[in-house]
Design a protein around this motif. Structure first.
Motif, PDB file in Angstrom:
ATOM      1  N   VAL A  71       1.826 -31.601 -26.485  1.00  4.05           N
ATOM      2  CA  VAL A  71       1.615 -30.528 -27.461  1.00  4.05           C
ATOM      3  C   VAL A  71       2.682 -30.722 -28.533  1.00  4.05           C
ATOM      4  O   VAL A  71       3.868 -30.756 -28.236  1.00  4.05           O
ATOM      5  N   VAL A  72       2.239 -30.899 -29.775  1.00  4.33           N
ATOM      6  CA  VAL A  72       3.151 -31.177 -30.881  1.00  4.33           C
ATOM      7  C   VAL A  72       3.144 -29.987 -31.824  1.00  4.33           C
ATOM      8  O   VAL A  72       2.083 -29.569 -32.296  1.00  4.33           O
ATOM      9  N   ALA A  73       4.325 -29.440 -32.112  1.00  6.33           N
ATOM     10  CA  ALA A  73       4.428 -28.312 -33.036  1.00  6.33           C
ATOM     11  C   ALA A  73       5.343 -28.683 -34.188  1.00  6.33           C
ATOM     12  O   ALA A  73       6.394 -29.292 -33.986  1.00  6.33           O
ATOM     13  N   THR A  74       4.920 -28.314 -35.389  1.00  7.98           N
ATOM     14  CA  THR A  74       5.691 -28.652 -36.582  1.00  7.98           C
ATOM     15  C   THR A  74       5.538 -27.578 -37.649  1.00  7.98           C
ATOM     16  O   THR A  74       4.467 -26.991 -37.786  1.00  7.98           O
ATOM     17  N   PRO A  75       6.584 -27.364 -38.412  1.00 15.93           N
ATOM     18  CA  PRO A  75       6.392 -26.572 -39.633  1.00 15.93           C
ATOM     19  C   PRO A  75       5.767 -27.491 -40.687  1.00 15.93           C
ATOM     20  O   PRO A  75       5.886 -28.719 -40.587  1.00 15.93           O
ATOM     21  N   VAL A  76       5.104 -26.891 -41.642  1.00 15.66           N
ATOM     22  CA  VAL A  76       4.531 -27.675 -42.744  1.00 15.66           C
ATOM     23  C   VAL A  76       5.469 -27.584 -43.932  1.00 15.66           C
ATOM     24  O   VAL A  76       5.800 -26.494 -44.399  1.00 15.66           O
ATOM     25  N   THR A 107       2.868 -24.425 -38.398  1.00 20.80           N
ATOM     26  CA  THR A 107       3.108 -23.146 -39.063  1.00 20.80           C
ATOM     27  C   THR A 107       3.430 -23.416 -40.524  1.00 20.80           C
ATOM     28  O   THR A 107       3.968 -24.462 -40.871  1.00 20.80           O
ATOM     29  N   GLY A 108       3.082 -22.448 -41.357  1.00 20.92           N
ATOM     30  CA  GLY A 108       3.366 -22.586 -42.783  1.00 20.92           C
ATOM     31  C   GLY A 108       3.369 -21.229 -43.458  1.00 20.92           C
ATOM     32  O   GLY A 108       2.913 -20.235 -42.885  1.00 20.92           O
ATOM     33  N   GLY A 109       3.873 -21.218 -44.669  1.00 24.50           N
ATOM     34  CA  GLY A 109       4.023 -19.970 -45.402  1.00 24.50           C
ATOM     35  C   GLY A 109       2.721 -19.299 -45.789  1.00 24.50           C
ATOM     36  O   GLY A 109       2.661 -18.082 -45.916  1.00 24.50           O
ATOM     37  N   SER A 110       1.667 -20.090 -45.974  1.00 23.71           N
ATOM     38  CA  SER A 110       0.388 -19.507 -46.386  1.00 23.71           C
ATOM     39  C   SER A 110      -0.755 -20.340 -45.814  1.00 23.71           C
ATOM     40  O   SER A 110      -0.545 -21.468 -45.365  1.00 23.71           O
ATOM     41  N   PRO A 111      -1.970 -19.808 -45.871  1.00 22.04           N
ATOM     42  CA  PRO A 111      -3.133 -20.564 -45.371  1.00 22.04           C
ATOM     43  C   PRO A 111      -3.415 -21.826 -46.186  1.00 22.04           C
ATOM     44  O   PRO A 111      -4.170 -22.682 -45.751  1.00 22.04           O
ATOM     45  N   HIS A 113      -1.818 -24.424 -46.614  1.00 24.04           N
ATOM     46  CA  HIS A 113      -1.357 -25.682 -46.013  1.00 24.04           C
ATOM     47  C   HIS A 113      -2.032 -25.984 -44.673  1.00 24.04           C
ATOM     48  O   HIS A 113      -1.627 -26.908 -43.977  1.00 24.04           O
ATOM     49  N   MET A 114      -3.066 -25.242 -44.361  1.00 25.62           N
ATOM     50  CA  MET A 114      -3.759 -25.401 -43.093  1.00 25.62           C
ATOM     51  C   MET A 114      -4.301 -26.820 -42.889  1.00 25.62           C
ATOM     52  O   MET A 114      -4.285 -27.350 -41.779  1.00 25.62           O
ATOM     53  N   LEU A 115      -4.753 -27.458 -43.942  1.00 21.39           N
ATOM     54  CA  LEU A 115      -5.358 -28.783 -43.820  1.00 21.39           C
ATOM     55  C   LEU A 115      -4.344 -29.880 -43.523  1.00 21.39           C
ATOM     56  O   LEU A 115      -4.724 -31.012 -43.245  1.00 21.39           O
ATOM     57  N   ALA A 116      -3.059 -29.552 -43.560  1.00 19.67           N
ATOM     58  CA  ALA A 116      -2.034 -30.549 -43.206  1.00 19.67           C
ATOM     59  C   ALA A 116      -2.245 -31.053 -41.783  1.00 19.67           C
ATOM     60  O   ALA A 116      -1.956 -32.214 -41.484  1.00 19.67           O
ATOM     61  N   LEU A 117      -2.769 -30.209 -40.908  1.00 15.86           N
ATOM     62  CA  LEU A 117      -3.051 -30.637 -39.536  1.00 15.86           C
ATOM     63  C   LEU A 117      -4.079 -31.765 -39.512  1.00 15.86           C
ATOM     64  O   LEU A 117      -3.906 -32.764 -38.824  1.00 15.86           O
ATOM     65  N   ASP A 118      -5.159 -31.589 -40.270  1.00 19.56           N
ATOM     66  CA  ASP A 118      -6.250 -32.565 -40.241  1.00 19.56           C
ATOM     67  C   ASP A 118      -6.007 -33.789 -41.120  1.00 19.56           C
ATOM     68  O   ASP A 118      -6.422 -34.886 -40.774  1.00 19.56           O
ATOM     69  N   ALA A 142       2.961 -14.723 -41.440  1.00 22.20           N
ATOM     70  CA  ALA A 142       2.546 -13.374 -41.060  1.00 22.20           C
ATOM     71  C   ALA A 142       1.994 -13.336 -39.636  1.00 22.20           C
ATOM     72  O   ALA A 142       2.052 -12.302 -38.973  1.00 22.20           O
ATOM     73  N   GLN A 143       1.474 -14.462 -39.141  1.00 17.71           N
ATOM     74  CA  GLN A 143       0.888 -14.507 -37.801  1.00 17.71           C
ATOM     75  C   GLN A 143       1.924 -14.813 -36.714  1.00 17.71           C
ATOM     76  O   GLN A 143       1.622 -14.712 -35.528  1.00 17.71           O
TER      77      GLN A 143
END
Length: 196
Positions: A71-76, A107-111, A113-118, A142-143
Motif C-alpha cells: 500500500v503506497v501513500a503519497t501527498p500530491v 492526498t492533495g489540497g483539492s480534487p 490533482h486526483m488524476l495524479a494517481l492514474d 477536507a476529507q
C-alpha cells in the motif's frame, strides 16, 4: 499475507500517513497484520546517491520484496507524487513489485490533482511489474481533516472507500485454499458416506 505500508511523505505527520494508518487499522480489525516503511527515515544521502549497498536502502528494498501486498501513500505535489517516493521507487529493481497487489493512496489540497494517481503513480507501479493495481483512493484536505487535538481524522466517505479497498485486498490475495481450510477441516475420502 505480508502487507507493507509505504509512507511517501517527507513529513512525519501528514494526511497521507493518516490514510495509511486507517488502512492498517482496517487490516488489523480483519486479522491481518501489516508493517510500515517510512521513506523519510531512510538515509537521505543514500536515497539521492542511489547507494544500493547502504543498510537502510537494502533493508527497505528487501521488505518490499517480501511483501505480498504493498500500500503506497503519497501527498500530491506539483500534480505528481512526492519526490521522496519517486527516489525510492527508482531504487527498486525493474521487477520490484512483480506478483504483488498494490493499493495506491494520495492526498492533495483539492480534487484537481486526483488524476495524479492514474497519470503519474500508476504507470510507475505498472513498470515495476505489479500483478494487480487496485483503483486508487484520493482524499482532499477536507476529507482528512485536522481535529482539535491535532490528529488527522478520515471522513466517513473516505472510510467507506478504504473499507472496500481492504476487503478487496483480502479477497484477492488470500489463496482460495487458505479460505477453505479456515472454514472446513479436510475430510479424508474414506470418511465420505453417500446413499443411493
Amino acid at each position: 499475507m505480508a502487507v507493507l505500508l509505504i509512507a511517501g511523505s517527507p513529513t512525519e505527520r501528514s494526511r497521507s500517513a493518516a490514510l495509511l494508518d486507517a488502512v492498517a487499522q482496517r487490516l488489523q480489525f480483519r486479522g491481518v497484520q501489516s508493517e510500515k516503511l517510512l521513506i523519510r527515515d531512510l538515509s537521505p544521502q543514500a536515497l539521492i546517491l542511489a547507494d544500493f549497498g547502504h543498510p537502510t536502502i537494502s533493508q527497505a528494498v528487501g521488505r518490499v520484496a517480501k511483501a505480498d501486498v504493498v500500500v503506497v501513500a503519497t501527498p500530491v505535489y506539483k500534480a505528481a507524487y512526492s519526490g521522496v517516493l519517486k527516489v525510492f521507487l527508482d531504487l527498486l529493481p525493474q521487477t520490484g513489485l512483480q506478483g504483488k497487489t498494490v493499493l495506491p493512496l494520495a492526498t492533495g489540497g483539492s480534487p484537481n490533482h486526483m488524476l495524479a494517481l492514474d497519470y503519474a503513480l500508476r504507470p510507475v507501479l505498472q513498470s515495476l511489474g505489479a500483478k494487480h493495481i487496485l483503483p486508487g483512493i484520493y482524499a482532499t484536505d477536507a476529507q482528512v481533516a485536522v481535529t482539535e487535538s491535532g490528529a488527522y481524522e478520515v471522513s466517513a466517505e473516505i472510510g467507506l472507500r478504504l473499507d472496500e479497498a481492504v476487503d478487496t485486498l483480502i479477497r484477492d490475495v488470500l489463496p482460495a485454499a487458505e479460505v477453505h481450510t479456515k472454514r472446513f477441516a479436510p475430510v479424508h475420502f474414506s470418511q465420505v458416506r453417500c446413499s443411493v
